[in-house]
Design a protein around this motif. Structure first.
Motif, PDB file in Angstrom:
ATOM      1  N   GLY A  76       0.810  -1.207   0.000  1.00  0.00           N
ATOM      2  CA  GLY A  76       0.000   0.000   0.000  1.00  0.00           C
ATOM      3  C   GLY A  76       0.841   1.254   0.000  1.00  0.00           C
ATOM      4  N   ASP A  77       1.968   1.237   0.703  1.00  0.00           N
ATOM      5  CA  ASP A  77       2.807   2.425   0.801  1.00  0.00           C
ATOM      6  C   ASP A  77       3.428   2.832  -0.527  1.00  0.00           C
ATOM      7  OD1 ASP A  77       2.311   2.555   3.512  1.00  0.00           O
ATOM      8  OD2 ASP A  77       4.098   1.416   4.064  1.00  0.00           O
ATOM      9  N   GLY A  78       3.639   1.874  -1.416  1.00  0.00           N
ATOM     10  CA  GLY A  78       4.365   2.173  -2.643  1.00  0.00           C
ATOM     11  C   GLY A  78       3.515   2.441  -3.861  1.00  0.00           C
ATOM     12  N   GLU A  92     -13.527  16.545  -6.447  1.00  0.00           N
ATOM     13  CA  GLU A  92     -13.097  15.837  -5.253  1.00  0.00           C
ATOM     14  C   GLU A  92     -11.897  14.991  -5.671  1.00  0.00           C
ATOM     15  OE1 GLU A  92     -15.206  12.852  -1.964  1.00  0.00           O
ATOM     16  OE2 GLU A  92     -16.159  13.252  -3.903  1.00  0.00           O
ATOM     17  N   ILE A  93     -10.706  15.349  -5.210  1.00  0.00           N
ATOM     18  CA  ILE A  93      -9.496  14.703  -5.693  1.00  0.00           C
ATOM     19  C   ILE A  93      -8.863  13.872  -4.573  1.00  0.00           C
ATOM     20  CG2 ILE A  93      -9.135  16.538  -7.368  1.00  0.00           C
ATOM     21  CD1 ILE A  93      -6.850  17.575  -5.624  1.00  0.00           C
ATOM     22  N   SER A  94      -8.325  12.709  -4.932  1.00  0.00           N
ATOM     23  CA  SER A  94      -7.774  11.842  -3.899  1.00  0.00           C
ATOM     24  C   SER A  94      -6.753  10.879  -4.478  1.00  0.00           C
ATOM     25  CB  SER A  94      -8.896  11.051  -3.215  1.00  0.00           C
ATOM     26  OG  SER A  94      -9.571  10.232  -4.150  1.00  0.00           O
ATOM     27  N   LEU A  95      -5.935  10.354  -3.577  1.00  0.00           N
ATOM     28  CA  LEU A  95      -5.047   9.243  -3.857  1.00  0.00           C
ATOM     29  C   LEU A  95      -5.447   8.107  -2.935  1.00  0.00           C
ATOM     30  CD1 LEU A  95      -1.579  11.061  -4.014  1.00  0.00           C
ATOM     31  CD2 LEU A  95      -2.936  10.261  -5.961  1.00  0.00           C
ATOM     32  N   VAL A  96      -5.676   6.928  -3.507  1.00  0.00           N
ATOM     33  CA  VAL A  96      -6.089   5.758  -2.737  1.00  0.00           C
ATOM     34  C   VAL A  96      -5.015   4.694  -2.902  1.00  0.00           C
ATOM     35  CG1 VAL A  96      -7.902   4.053  -2.346  1.00  0.00           C
ATOM     36  CG2 VAL A  96      -8.497   6.333  -3.223  1.00  0.00           C
ATOM     37  N   ASP A  97      -4.501   4.175  -1.778  1.00  0.00           N
ATOM     38  CA  ASP A  97      -3.433   3.191  -1.888  1.00  0.00           C
ATOM     39  C   ASP A  97      -3.984   1.799  -2.191  1.00  0.00           C
ATOM     40  OD1 ASP A  97      -4.165   1.870   0.492  1.00  0.00           O
ATOM     41  OD2 ASP A  97      -2.665   2.894   1.706  1.00  0.00           O
ATOM     42  N   LEU A  98      -3.086   0.852  -2.436  1.00  0.00           N
ATOM     43  CA  LEU A  98      -3.495  -0.491  -2.848  1.00  0.00           C
ATOM     44  C   LEU A  98      -4.307  -1.218  -1.780  1.00  0.00           C
ATOM     45  CD1 LEU A  98      -0.693  -2.328  -4.865  1.00  0.00           C
ATOM     46  CD2 LEU A  98      -2.988  -1.701  -5.581  1.00  0.00           C
ATOM     47  N   ALA A 101      -6.853   2.558   1.421  1.00  0.00           N
ATOM     48  CA  ALA A 101      -6.868   3.728   2.298  1.00  0.00           C
ATOM     49  C   ALA A 101      -6.684   5.003   1.477  1.00  0.00           C
ATOM     50  CB  ALA A 101      -5.765   3.615   3.343  1.00  0.00           C
ATOM     51  N   VAL A 102      -7.423   6.047   1.832  1.00  0.00           N
ATOM     52  CA  VAL A 102      -7.260   7.347   1.187  1.00  0.00           C
ATOM     53  C   VAL A 102      -6.077   8.055   1.839  1.00  0.00           C
ATOM     54  CG1 VAL A 102      -8.329   9.577   0.698  1.00  0.00           C
ATOM     55  CG2 VAL A 102      -9.715   7.497   0.651  1.00  0.00           C
ATOM     56  N   VAL A 103      -5.014   8.262   1.080  1.00  0.00           N
ATOM     57  CA  VAL A 103      -3.793   8.850   1.636  1.00  0.00           C
ATOM     58  C   VAL A 103      -3.666  10.329   1.306  1.00  0.00           C
ATOM     59  CG1 VAL A 103      -2.578   6.652   1.646  1.00  0.00           C
ATOM     60  CG2 VAL A 103      -2.437   8.118  -0.378  1.00  0.00           C
ATOM     61  N   TYR A 104      -4.522  10.832   0.414  1.00  0.00           N
ATOM     62  CA  TYR A 104      -4.571  12.270   0.115  1.00  0.00           C
ATOM     63  C   TYR A 104      -5.978  12.602  -0.327  1.00  0.00           C
ATOM     64  CZ  TYR A 104      -3.878  16.773  -2.150  1.00  0.00           C
ATOM     65  OH  TYR A 104      -3.981  18.089  -2.510  1.00  0.00           O
ATOM     66  N   TYR A 105      -6.473  13.749   0.138  1.00  0.00           N
ATOM     67  CA  TYR A 105      -7.839  14.147  -0.216  1.00  0.00           C
ATOM     68  C   TYR A 105      -7.940  15.671  -0.202  1.00  0.00           C
ATOM     69  CZ  TYR A 105     -12.905  14.713  -0.063  1.00  0.00           C
ATOM     70  OH  TYR A 105     -14.193  15.093  -0.346  1.00  0.00           O
ATOM     71  N   SER A 134       7.018   9.690  -3.850  1.00  0.00           N
ATOM     72  CA  SER A 134       7.734   8.555  -4.425  1.00  0.00           C
ATOM     73  C   SER A 134       6.821   7.377  -4.741  1.00  0.00           C
ATOM     74  CB  SER A 134       8.824   8.086  -3.453  1.00  0.00           C
ATOM     75  OG  SER A 134       8.246   7.671  -2.219  1.00  0.00           O
ATOM     76  N   ARG A 135       5.547   7.475  -4.370  1.00  0.00           N
ATOM     77  CA  ARG A 135       4.624   6.376  -4.666  1.00  0.00           C
ATOM     78  C   ARG A 135       4.379   6.277  -6.171  1.00  0.00           C
ATOM     79  NH1 ARG A 135       1.775   9.205  -0.467  1.00  0.00           N
ATOM     80  NH2 ARG A 135       1.704   8.061   1.509  1.00  0.00           N
ATOM     81  N   ARG A 136       4.193   5.063  -6.654  1.00  0.00           N
ATOM     82  CA  ARG A 136       3.869   4.836  -8.068  1.00  0.00           C
ATOM     83  C   ARG A 136       2.376   5.042  -8.279  1.00  0.00           C
ATOM     84  NH1 ARG A 136       5.037  -1.049 -10.572  1.00  0.00           N
ATOM     85  NH2 ARG A 136       4.051  -1.542  -8.566  1.00  0.00           N
ATOM     86  N   ILE A 137       1.999   5.847  -9.264  1.00  0.00           N
ATOM     87  CA  ILE A 137       0.590   6.047  -9.614  1.00  0.00           C
ATOM     88  C   ILE A 137       0.227   4.995 -10.657  1.00  0.00           C
ATOM     89  CG2 ILE A 137      -1.131   7.621 -10.563  1.00  0.00           C
ATOM     90  CD1 ILE A 137       0.492   9.949  -9.511  1.00  0.00           C
ATOM     91  N   LEU A 138      -0.639   4.062 -10.279  1.00  0.00           N
ATOM     92  CA  LEU A 138      -0.982   2.932 -11.143  1.00  0.00           C
ATOM     93  C   LEU A 138      -1.966   3.302 -12.239  1.00  0.00           C
ATOM     94  CD1 LEU A 138      -1.371   0.117  -8.459  1.00  0.00           C
ATOM     95  CD2 LEU A 138       0.655   0.732  -9.798  1.00  0.00           C
ATOM     96  N   GLY A 139      -2.764   4.322 -12.004  1.00  0.00           N
ATOM     97  CA  GLY A 139      -3.757   4.699 -12.991  1.00  0.00           C
ATOM     98  C   GLY A 139      -4.557   5.893 -12.524  1.00  0.00           C
TER      99      GLY A 139
END
Length: 397
Positions: A76-78, A92-98, A101-105, A134-139
Motif C-alpha cells: 500500500g505504501d508504494g 473531489e481529488i484523492s489518492l487511494v493506496d493499494l 486507504a485514502v492517503v490524500y484528499y 515517491s509512490r507509483r501512480i498505477l492509474g
C-alpha cells in the motif's frame, strides 16, 4: 503463448486479491486457497514482489516445528490510484493506496464555464502528482454522475453542465497518455464500495444513490448486475407520470426530477410549501431531515411524499428483479430516520406483497470517501494489468 499469458495474468490477479483480503497471509495458505502448487504460488508471489505490488514482511512464529512461513501484504505504501470525482461545482481529488486507504484528499472549486478537461488535468498535475511523492501512480480514475455509452465513450445523461453527446470524455482521456485511465459512473463506484468494503451480512441488495439525481445498482450474489457505465438500471429515469414534465433523458415525469435534491425547490413551490421550508432561499436534504426528525409537521409531510415516490418506483423495480435489502447512500441519507421509516411503510403498502414484505431498508455505514475508495478498488480488481506494462486503456463499459 497468449493463452499462457492470460492464465498467468488471471492467477496474478487472483493471488493479489487473496493477499489483499487475507493479509497477513503466507504462501502455504495461498496454495491451500487456490489449489495451486507451492512452486506456482512462489513464482507468482515472487513476481508480484518484484513488480512492487506485494511485500514480504518476514517469518512469523506459528508454534509449529520446521521452517517458519513468511507473511505477505499488499504494498500500500508504494502504490496509489489517482481518483477525481467530478461534481457540478467542485472536483473531489484523492489518492487511494493499494490497501484501499485514502492517503490524500482535497476538494477544488469548479466553475461552470471552465475548460473541464484542462481543469481536470491541472488538478492532477498541481495536486495529485506532487502528493504522490515517491509512490507509483498505477492509474487515473474519473468518476462522473452520468450514464456512459461505452461504445462511443460519451455521456448519455448527466447532471454536469456539459453538452450531452459531447466528446468531453475522450478529451479528458487524451490528456493522460502516460496512465491507464478508467471512467466510471458514480453510483457504480458507491455500490462497489458497499459490496466490497462494508462486510454486509447479505450478498444481494439494491443500492440507491440519492444526490442531485438518483442512481441505482442491483448487486446479486456479490456481483453488480450492471457495468460501471451506469447504463442499467436507471431508476432515476423511471417515470412516475407519463404526462409529467419532460426530462433531459427524453422521458417524462422522471423520479429524479421529483425526489433528487435539485428538485426540492421546484417540488416545494408546486405544493405551496416553499416559504415554509426554505432556508436562506434553498431547500436541502439535511435541513428537511433535521426538521422532520424534530417533529416539524410541514417537513414531515414533504419528506413523506419523497418517500412515497421512491417506494412506488422501488415497488415496480422489485417486480422485475427482487432483492430483500435496500441500502441508501449519498446526501439522501441526510433525510434522516423519519424518511427511512416512511419509506419502509410506503414500500410495504404499494409493492407486490410477496416481494416487499421482508425487504429491509438501511442507510450505508460507509464514510464520505466511499465513492473514491470504490472506484480505486474497482479499477484494481477488474481492470488493472498486473502482468503487462500498464499500457493505457479506457474503461466505459
Amino acid at each position: 503463448m497468449l493463452n499462457q499469458q492470460l492464465i498467468r495474468q488471471h492467477n496474478l490477479r487472483r493471488v493479489f486479491h487473496l493477499i489483499l483480503l487475507h493479509a497477513p497471509v503466507s504462501r502455504i495458505a495461498l496454495a491451500q486457497m487456490t489449489k495451486l502448487s507451492k512452486t506456482t504460488i512462489s513464482a507468482l508471489v515472487d513476481e508480484l514482489i518484484a513488480r512492487g505490488y506485494v511485500v514480504d514482511e518476514g517469518s512469523v512464529h506459528t508454534g509449529r516445528q520446521g521452517r517458519k512461513p513468511s507473511i505477505l501484504r499488499v504494498n500500500g505504501d508504494g502504490n496509489v490510484v489517482a481518483v477525481i470525482n467530478w461534481h457540478i461545482e467542485s472536483l473531489e481529488i484523492s489518492l487511494v493506496d493499494l490497501a484501499g486507504a485514502v492517503v490524500y484528499y482535497d476538494t477544488l472549486p469548479m466553475r461552470r464555464d471552465e475548460n473541464f478537461p484542462a481543469r481536470i488535468r491541472g488538478a492532477y498535475e498541481t495536486a495529485l502528482r506532487p502528493a504522490a511523492g515517491s509512490r507509483r501512480i498505477l492509474g487515473f480514475c474519473l468518476i462522473v454522475p452520468s450514464m456512459l455509452d461505452p461504445r462511443r465513450r460519451r455521456m448519455v445523461s448527466t447532471t454536469l453542465p456539459v453538452p450531452i453527446e459531447s466528446d468531453i470524455i475522450n478529451d479528458v482521456c487524451a490528456l493522460f497518455p502516460e496512465l491507464p485511465v478508467a471512467v466510471f459512473n458514480d453510483t457504480a463506484c458507491y455500490a462497489y464500495a458497499e459490496n466490497t468494503l462494508s462486510h454486509l451480512p447479505f450478498s444481494s441488495f439494491t443500492f440507491i444513490n440519492i444526490n442531485k439525481g438518483v442512481g441505482a445498482i442491483i448487486v446479486s450474489d456479490g456481483v453488480m448486475v450492471q457495468g460501471e457505465g451506469g447504463m442499467r438500471p436507471q431508476l432515476g429515469h423511471y417515470s412516475l407520470d407519463r404526462n409529467g414534465p419532460p426530462c433531459i433523458c427524453g422521458n417524462r415525469g422522471c423520479l429524479e426530477n421529483e425526489i433528487g435534491e435539485s428538485a426540492l425547490v421546484r417540488r416545494a413551490t408546486r405544493l405551496g410549501l416553499y416559504d415554509a421550508l426554505a432556508e436562506n432561499g434553498d431547500i436541502t436534504f439535511a435541513h428537511l431531515g433535521a426538521r422532520a426528525d424534530a417533529g416539524d409537521e410541514t417537513a414531515r409531510t414533504f419528506v413523506r411524499g419523497l418517500a412515497e415516490d421512491l417506494a412506488f418506483a422501488l415497488g415496480n423495480l422489485f417486480t422485475i428483479y427482487n432483492t430483500n435489502h435496500v441500502v441508501i447512500g449519498g446526501r439522501g441519507q441526510q433525510l434522516g430516520s423519519y424518511y427511512l421509516q416512511q419509506l419502509d411503510h410506503a414500500l410495504k403498502a404499494v409493492g407486490f406483497r410477496p416481494f416487499v414484505r421482508d425487504v429491509q431498508i438501511q442507510y450505508t455505514a460507509l464514510g464520505g470517501d466511499a465513492i473514491v475508495r470504490g472506484a480505486a478498488r474497482y479499477f484494481i480488481d477488474k481492470f488493472y494489468d498486473f502482468y503487462g506494462d500498464g499500457a493505457r486503456f479506457v474503461v466505459l463499459e
